[in-house]
Scaffold this motif. Structure first.
Motif, PDB file in Angstrom:
ATOM      1  N   ARG A 460     -16.220 -11.906   3.018  1.00  0.00           N
ATOM      2  CA  ARG A 460     -15.972 -12.735   1.842  1.00  0.00           C
ATOM      3  C   ARG A 460     -15.736 -11.852   0.634  1.00  0.00           C
ATOM      4  N   GLY A 461     -14.939 -12.353  -0.331  1.00  0.00           N
ATOM      5  CA  GLY A 461     -14.685 -11.577  -1.525  1.00  0.00           C
ATOM      6  C   GLY A 461     -13.651 -12.235  -2.398  1.00  0.00           C
ATOM      7  N   LEU A 462     -12.987 -11.402  -3.212  1.00  0.00           N
ATOM      8  CA  LEU A 462     -12.004 -11.880  -4.170  1.00  0.00           C
ATOM      9  C   LEU A 462     -10.725 -11.084  -3.992  1.00  0.00           C
ATOM     10  N   ALA A 463      -9.621 -11.778  -3.883  1.00  0.00           N
ATOM     11  CA  ALA A 463      -8.317 -11.144  -3.953  1.00  0.00           C
ATOM     12  C   ALA A 463      -7.937 -11.020  -5.422  1.00  0.00           C
ATOM     13  N   VAL A 464      -7.601  -9.791  -5.874  1.00  0.00           N
ATOM     14  CA  VAL A 464      -7.420  -9.505  -7.291  1.00  0.00           C
ATOM     15  C   VAL A 464      -5.999  -8.984  -7.527  1.00  0.00           C
ATOM     16  N   VAL A 465      -5.363  -9.569  -8.550  1.00  0.00           N
ATOM     17  CA  VAL A 465      -4.052  -9.100  -9.007  1.00  0.00           C
ATOM     18  C   VAL A 465      -4.175  -8.804 -10.490  1.00  0.00           C
ATOM     19  N   ARG A 466      -3.868  -7.541 -10.866  1.00  0.00           N
ATOM     20  CA  ARG A 466      -3.935  -7.136 -12.275  1.00  0.00           C
ATOM     21  C   ARG A 466      -2.542  -6.762 -12.762  1.00  0.00           C
ATOM     22  N   VAL A 467      -2.144  -7.350 -13.879  1.00  0.00           N
ATOM     23  CA  VAL A 467      -0.859  -7.044 -14.518  1.00  0.00           C
ATOM     24  C   VAL A 467      -1.161  -6.401 -15.858  1.00  0.00           C
ATOM     25  N   THR A 468      -0.783  -5.153 -16.004  1.00  0.00           N
ATOM     26  CA  THR A 468      -1.104  -4.381 -17.212  1.00  0.00           C
ATOM     27  C   THR A 468       0.187  -3.901 -17.847  1.00  0.00           C
ATOM     28  N   ASP A 469       0.258  -4.045 -19.159  1.00  0.00           N
ATOM     29  CA  ASP A 469       1.405  -3.507 -19.899  1.00  0.00           C
ATOM     30  C   ASP A 469       0.889  -2.613 -21.009  1.00  0.00           C
ATOM     31  N   ILE A 533      -8.785 -14.649  -6.906  1.00  0.00           N
ATOM     32  CA  ILE A 533      -8.756 -15.816  -6.024  1.00  0.00           C
ATOM     33  C   ILE A 533      -9.808 -15.610  -4.946  1.00  0.00           C
ATOM     34  N   PRO A 534     -10.793 -16.506  -4.832  1.00  0.00           N
ATOM     35  CA  PRO A 534     -11.820 -16.328  -3.796  1.00  0.00           C
ATOM     36  C   PRO A 534     -11.240 -16.605  -2.422  1.00  0.00           C
ATOM     37  N   THR A 535     -11.770 -15.889  -1.457  1.00  0.00           N
ATOM     38  CA  THR A 535     -11.314 -16.068  -0.082  1.00  0.00           C
ATOM     39  C   THR A 535     -12.503 -15.946   0.841  1.00  0.00           C
ATOM     40  N   THR A 536     -12.459 -16.658   1.968  1.00  0.00           N
ATOM     41  CA  THR A 536     -13.544 -16.580   2.941  1.00  0.00           C
ATOM     42  C   THR A 536     -13.360 -15.432   3.904  1.00  0.00           C
ATOM     43  N   GLY A 537     -12.234 -14.802   3.867  1.00  0.00           N
ATOM     44  CA  GLY A 537     -12.030 -13.684   4.786  1.00  0.00           C
ATOM     45  C   GLY A 537     -10.645 -13.102   4.686  1.00  0.00           C
ATOM     46  N   ARG A 538     -10.465 -11.968   5.293  1.00  0.00           N
ATOM     47  CA  ARG A 538      -9.166 -11.308   5.340  1.00  0.00           C
ATOM     48  C   ARG A 538      -8.735 -11.223   6.786  1.00  0.00           C
ATOM     49  N   THR A 539      -7.470 -11.352   6.964  1.00  0.00           N
ATOM     50  CA  THR A 539      -6.958 -11.282   8.341  1.00  0.00           C
ATOM     51  C   THR A 539      -5.893 -10.212   8.454  1.00  0.00           C
TER      52      THR A 539
END
Length: 539
Positions: A460-469, A533-539
């Motif tokens: 379990r964890g968080l999928a993270v997307v960071r947009v930096t300018d 975005i929370p997720t229950t798992g990675r595949t």
């Protein structure tokens, strides 16, 4: 209410009525007891007198001495059930009652017989008959006038005393009850004060039920009343804020729609006037018409999307399916490079996939909006960086937006659609939901590959997307409202360049619809938007 007694008065009168019944019962019992007691005392006195009179009757045949004034004494010979008076005797003019008791004594089977009788012309008397010897009966009669007089005086004293006590009880009880019920009157006054306030603008209740006196029940009622007022106050504040935002939204939407509509009408007039001119000029006006219509269509699509996401317990426009977030971001980056070749873009992601259940079209829209925001609000040549990572956390709930991949829409819970709370300017502004808040971690602007890439599959964890300018940044005073609809940091910015002000609002709503968060951090030279975005798992 007119014509009705107040509660304190009714309670006092009720206590008075109950006390009256109690006083009547007590007075009756006391009177009967005193009357019977006095008659027993008089009977005992007659017994002692008859002990002496019996000896006198045996010696002389009659009683010669009169014991007390008003008493009568007679000796009867009883033969065959008939009593004959011996004379001389001290008897009243009518001896019927005395003869009757003398005749009844031998038949009673006792040594003496006591009766109460009324002698004509004399009044009520207590009669006592006892046997002197066989066939001879001594009868004594004592007046009951003193006993009856004492009883009447006792009744008079009781009536006066009980009446005074009843009056005092009602008056004192009314005062005590009125004092005890005063907090209820205060609550009623508070309720009347509420009705006198205009709540259409302020949306707050400036009154509360004060006071510390009263029974525990009154304190509980006051506490519950104030709690209710606090709840109503909060609800009114929320309603007033919602109405204010609705008015502002309608005004902004009308203003935003007015601009392309006016442009469409103007270009339509130019097209009509230019119909007789060269084909190139007509094509140029037609292209502008199409551009304005497309711009208005995008604005209406965004408004419709936000309205559907805001509607509680409705089918949200999400089509969940297993998607590689890294590949989705790379496709968005390729589109950004093609549209903005003057802004260098770097994508940082691990070598592996980051697959989770999401709506790829909507998340692609989120990433596109964030990249477009960076392009619109930064000068040419500004460096833009996109990082995709995974933050493992055991505290992230297993819950994710429900839905079936394909054509079945996911239902978005009411609590995931609330607006982000305003925060202090010096802190990160986060649009969060409970599902993602538990697993949120720090570390903004990390340029490494996806963290936790070596974690166990299915964690379990968080999928993270960071947009930096690396642009000029967002002023701290504007970060609290950066995700509001139709909000622009620079109000003087051209709408052709600055957009409609709905892009970041759409980003936040779509992130919340997926159970995630979006936040903005940084300052001059580095502005970072972080999508989790929370997720229950990675595949």
């Amino acid at each position: 209410m007119r014509g009705r007694l107040r509660l304190g008065t009714r309670l006092a009168l009720g206590v008075g009525a109950l006390s009256l019944v109690v006083f009547a019962v007590v007075g009756t019992a006391l009177t009967m007891y005193m009357r019977q007691y006095q008659e027993r005392q008089l009977a005992e006195q007659m017994k002692l007198v008859q002990l002496v009179q019996t000896k006198d009757a045996k010696a002389h045949g009659t009683v010669e001495r009169r014991p007390y004034y008003g008493w009568y004494t007679a000796v009867y010979e009883v033969r065959g059930g008939h009593a004959e008076l011996r004379r001389p005797a001290d008897v009243p003019a009518d001896t019927t009652a005395l003869a009757a008791v003398a005749e009844a004594q031998p038949a009673s089977g006792t040594t003496h017989l006591t009766r109460t009788a009324k002698i004509p012309g004399e009044g009520a008397y207590l009669l006592r008959a006892c046997s002197v010897e066989r066939g001879v009966v001594l009868v004594s009669a004592a007046p009951l006038a003193d006993v009856r007089a004492t009883t009447r005086r006792l009744i008079t004293v009781q009536v006066v005393t009980f009446a005074a006590a009843l009056a005092a009880l009602v008056v004192a009880g009314r005062a005590v009850l009125r004092r005890g019920l005063r907090p209820l009157s205060d609550l009623a006054d508070t309720a009347h004060d509420i009705t006198s306030h205009d709540l259409t603008d302020s949306g707050r209740l400036p009154v509360r039920a004060d006071g510390r006196s009263g029974a525990p029940e009154i304190e509980e009622l006051r506490s519950a009343f104030n709690t209710m007022l606090e709840h109503i106050d909060d609800s009114l504040v929320v309603r007033a804020e919602a109405e204010r935002r609705l008015r502002r939204f309608v005004a902004d939407a009308s203003h935003e729609l007015r601009t392309p509509l006016m442009s469409v009408r103007g270009y339509a007039d130019l097209f009509q006037y230019a119909a007789a001119h060269s084909p190139e000029e007509r094509d140029r006006h037609l292209a502008r018409l199409r551009a304005e219509a497309a711009r208005m269509g995008v604005l209406l699509d965004d408004l419709l999307l936000l309205a559907r996401l805001d509607a509680a317990e409705v089918e949200a426009p999400l089509r969940l399916e297993e998607t590689d977030l890294v590949e989705l971001v790379r496709r968005a980056a390729d589109a950004f490079r093609a549209a903005h070749p003057d802004r260098p873009l770097t994508v940082t992601a691990g070598p592996g996939e980051l697959r989770l259940r999401l709506d790829p079209a909507r998340i692609r829209q989120v990433v596109d909006n964030l990249l477009t925001n960076a392009a619109v609000h930064t000068p040419a040549g500004t460096r833009v960086t996109v990082e995709v990572s995974f933050e493992p956390s055991a505290e992230v709930p297993a819950r994710a937006p429900t839905g079936v991949s394909g054509e079945t829409p996911a239902r978005v819970p009411r609590q995931t659609l609330r607006q982000a709370p305003r925060q202090a300017p010096h802190r990160a502004v986060v649009a969060r939901t409970p599902a993602a808040a538990a697993g949120e971690r720090g570390g903004h602007g990390d340029s490494r590959g996806p963290r936790g890439s070596g974690a166990a599959r299915g964690g379990r964890g968080l999928a993270v997307v960071r947009v930096t300018d690396a642009g000029p940044g967002i002023p701290a005073a504007d970060r609290g409202r950066i995700f509001d609809r139709f909000y622009r940091v620079d109000e003087a910015r051209s709408r052709d360049r600055g957009g409609s002000g709905l892009g970041l609002a759409v980003v936040r709503s779509l992130a919340e619809a997926h159970g995630g968060t979006v936040e903005v951090t940084g300052g001059p030279g580095a502005t970072t938007f972080t999508l989790r975005i929370p997720t229950t798992g990675r595949t």
